[in-house]
Write an enzyme that holds these catalytic residues in place. Structure first.
Site, mmCIF file in Angstrom:
data_model
loop_
_atom_site.group_PDB
_atom_site.id
_atom_site.type_symbol
_atom_site.label_atom_id
_atom_site.label_comp_id
_atom_site.label_asym_id
_atom_site.label_seq_id
_atom_site.Cartn_x
_atom_site.Cartn_y
_atom_site.Cartn_z
ATOM 1 N N ASP A 23 0.861 -1.195 0.000
ATOM 2 C CA ASP A 23 0.000 0.000 0.000
ATOM 3 C C ASP A 23 0.897 1.245 0.000
ATOM 4 O O ASP A 23 1.763 1.386 0.863
ATOM 5 C CB ASP A 23 -0.886 -0.026 1.260
ATOM 6 N N ASP A 118 -3.924 2.321 -5.098
ATOM 7 C CA ASP A 118 -2.586 2.315 -4.478
ATOM 8 C C ASP A 118 -2.310 1.082 -3.635
ATOM 9 O O ASP A 118 -1.413 1.083 -2.812
ATOM 10 C CB ASP A 118 -2.389 3.596 -3.645
ATOM 11 N N GLU A 119 -3.076 0.028 -3.866
ATOM 12 C CA GLU A 119 -2.981 -1.084 -2.927
ATOM 13 C C GLU A 119 -3.270 -2.410 -3.629
ATOM 14 O O GLU A 119 -4.171 -2.477 -4.468
ATOM 15 C CB GLU A 119 -3.975 -0.755 -1.820
HETATM 16 N N1 DCP Z 1 -8.790 8.286 -0.922
HETATM 17 C C1 DCP Z 1 -9.889 9.151 -1.080
HETATM 18 N N2 DCP Z 1 -10.872 9.194 -0.127
HETATM 19 C C2 DCP Z 1 -10.784 8.416 0.968
HETATM 20 C C3 DCP Z 1 -9.695 7.527 1.139
HETATM 21 C C4 DCP Z 1 -8.697 7.501 0.164
HETATM 22 O O1 DCP Z 1 -9.962 9.854 -2.085
HETATM 23 N N3 DCP Z 1 -11.744 8.470 1.889
HETATM 24 C C5 DCP Z 1 -7.726 8.282 -1.954
HETATM 25 C C6 DCP Z 1 -6.600 9.217 -1.571
HETATM 26 C C7 DCP Z 1 -5.497 8.312 -1.113
HETATM 27 C C8 DCP Z 1 -5.739 7.054 -1.907
HETATM 28 O O2 DCP Z 1 -7.153 7.001 -2.103
HETATM 29 O O3 DCP Z 1 -4.214 8.881 -1.356
HETATM 30 C C9 DCP Z 1 -5.241 5.811 -1.226
HETATM 31 O O4 DCP Z 1 -5.942 5.586 -0.009
HETATM 32 P P1 DCP Z 1 -5.229 5.050 1.293
HETATM 33 O O5 DCP Z 1 -6.301 4.678 2.240
HETATM 34 O O6 DCP Z 1 -4.209 4.011 0.952
HETATM 35 O O7 DCP Z 1 -4.512 6.334 1.903
HETATM 36 P P2 DCP Z 1 -3.114 6.962 1.570
HETATM 37 O O8 DCP Z 1 -2.354 6.174 0.559
HETATM 38 O O9 DCP Z 1 -3.313 8.385 1.215
HETATM 39 O O10 DCP Z 1 -2.381 6.938 2.966
HETATM 40 P P3 DCP Z 1 -1.750 5.677 3.736
HETATM 41 O O11 DCP Z 1 -1.967 4.463 2.886
HETATM 42 O O12 DCP Z 1 -0.303 6.011 3.904
HETATM 43 O O13 DCP Z 1 -2.466 5.621 5.040
HETATM 44 MG MG MG Z 2 -2.128 4.129 0.766
#
Ligand code: DCP
Ligand code: MG
Length: 379
Positions: A23, A118-119
């Site tokens: 992720d 992203d995962e």
């Molecule tokens: N995303 C979004 N709305 C949300 C959750 C996520 O638009 N409620 C989008 C923005 C994030 C991406 O999806 O950058 C990936 O979600 P993640 O939950 O993996 O969050 P991040 O990658 O930003 O942070 P991390 O994985 O480090 O906690």
């Molecule tokens: Mg993420």
């Protein structure tokens, strides 16, 4: 599209399966920092306008220190972190980076199951059976993603999807946690039940009220207890709690539909009240479709009235879509016909099905993608 073969089913007593969950860290924000190094080390908040009821899509770890997180109203984020730099999302750029990262994953194994942009889960059993250590593969994956894209990745390794997913989240950002075969139960035991896939805040609260706080507390319950507590889901929850679930990494487009629904705390009535809910649900579905790289032709709306009457309405579009705007417009068209004065609703759902594998279709340009954040579940 190519269809990849599935790994052989798990043989009890046979060898372990080895799975990575990968992720990206603060994905949208990390891409923004990458493209504008001036932002490095700063509190970056990607999302909509605070004036327009925008929400935070994600925030850099520097902003998270102030309590800013995904799905929070941007207005709240600005209050918590006034020095935060607000950036409007550039979805095309994120999609491009996502593809580059997924390409790296595919260089490691053909058994990749993307969960969102992203995962993904990666089944690395073959490489491990050939003598490589999960730790070495995970490190190489992190390094390769960083070399090729500049992004940092957190990785969890384990013998099941749920253990790998929990592990990847544990030392974010830039985390790497390997759970050795046989140590799953010990690894999970001290963690709060809410970390388990399928245990939402409400279930977590009810379990805590019964003295079941950690996954270890949960794992020590009897099979009968799980059955009383979780019914049809009992075996799934129990096997996840004990670190023994054997869900395979699924590469095929198995999903027949993607949907999101929401039950309201009180029955809702009226266009102005219901439209934002439908909009939020359409956004969740679009986000999920995007993660799975799917487009569908059929849009369905589900509604439950105050008296529990439940019905669905659906229509098929001339072209497949994944756009939140199109899904919302179509869903609203279907739903507004049902919206007679005074009729109140306790549940709304939006779904898309009829997936196509024809990627040639390009929609005419619809309005900007909206950002709608909320914790509804999407399947
Ligand atoms: N995303 C979004 N709305 C949300 C959750 C996520 O638009 N409620 C989008 C923005 C994030 C991406 O999806 O950058 C990936 O979600 P993640 O939950 O993996 O969050 P991040 O990658 O930003 O942070 P991390 O994985 O480090 O906690
Ligand atoms: Mg993420």
């Amino acid at each position: 599209m190519t269809t990849q073969s599935q790994p052989p089913p798990y043989q009890p007593g046979g060898s372990y399966r080895h799975i990575l969950h990968a992720d990206l860290d603060a994905f949208y924000a990390a891409v923004e920092v990458l493209d504008n190094p001036d932002l490095d080390g700063k509190a970056v908040m990607v999302g909509g306008d605070p004036e327009n009821r925008g929400v935070v899509a994600t925030a850099s770890y520097e902003a998270r220190v102030f309590g800013v997180h995904s799905a929070m109203p941007m207005r709240t984020a600005v209050r918590l972190c006034p020095q935060g730099i607000i950036i409007h999302p550039r979805f095309d750029r994120y999609r491009q980076m996502s593809r580059a990262v997924m390409d790296v994953f595919h260089d490691f194994t053909e058994l990749v199951e993307p969960l969102s942009m992203d995962e993904a889960y990666l089944d690395i059993t073959e490489a491990v059976d050939a003598g490589r250590l999960p730790l070495a593969i995970a490190l190489e994956l992190k390094n390769t993603v960083h070399e090729k894209t500049g992004l940092t990745l957190s990785v969890g390794a384990g013998t099941s999807k749920s253990v790998a997913k929990i592990a990847s989240d544990l030392h974010k950002p830039d985390g790497l946690v390997v759970v050795a075969p046989g140590e799953e139960r010990e690894f999970l035991a001290p963690l709060v039940v809410g970390k388990l896939w399928g245990i939402g805040p409400k279930t977590g609260q009810r379990l805590r009220a019964d003295g079941v706080e950690t996954i270890g507390d949960l794992a020590s319950q009897s099979t009968g207890w799980f059955q009383r507590r979780f019914g049809k889901r009992a075996l799934d929850v129990q096997s996840r709690a004990t670190g023994e679930d054997r869900e395979p990494v699924r590469t095929e487009r198995e999903a027949k539909s993607v949907s999101a629904e929401s039950t309201f705390a009180t029955d809702l009535t009226g266009e102005d009240t219901l439209y934002p809910h439908l909009s939020r649900l359409a956004g969740r579905v679009a986000q999920h479709l995007e993660g799975k790289q799917l487009k569908g032709k059929t849009v369905t709306v589900k509604a439950r009235l105050a008296d529990f009457t439940t019905f669905t309405r659906q229509t098929t579009l001339p072209y497949p879509t994944g756009s939140d705007t199109v899904i919302l417009e179509t869903a609203w068209r279907l739903f507004s016909r049902e919206l007679t004065p005074g009729r109140s609703f306790r549940l709304l759902g939006v779904g898309v099905s009829g997936f196509t594998e024809d990627e040639e279709y390009q929609l005419p340009l619809f309005g900007e993608e909206q950002l709608i954040g909320d914790g509804d579940s999407a399947q």
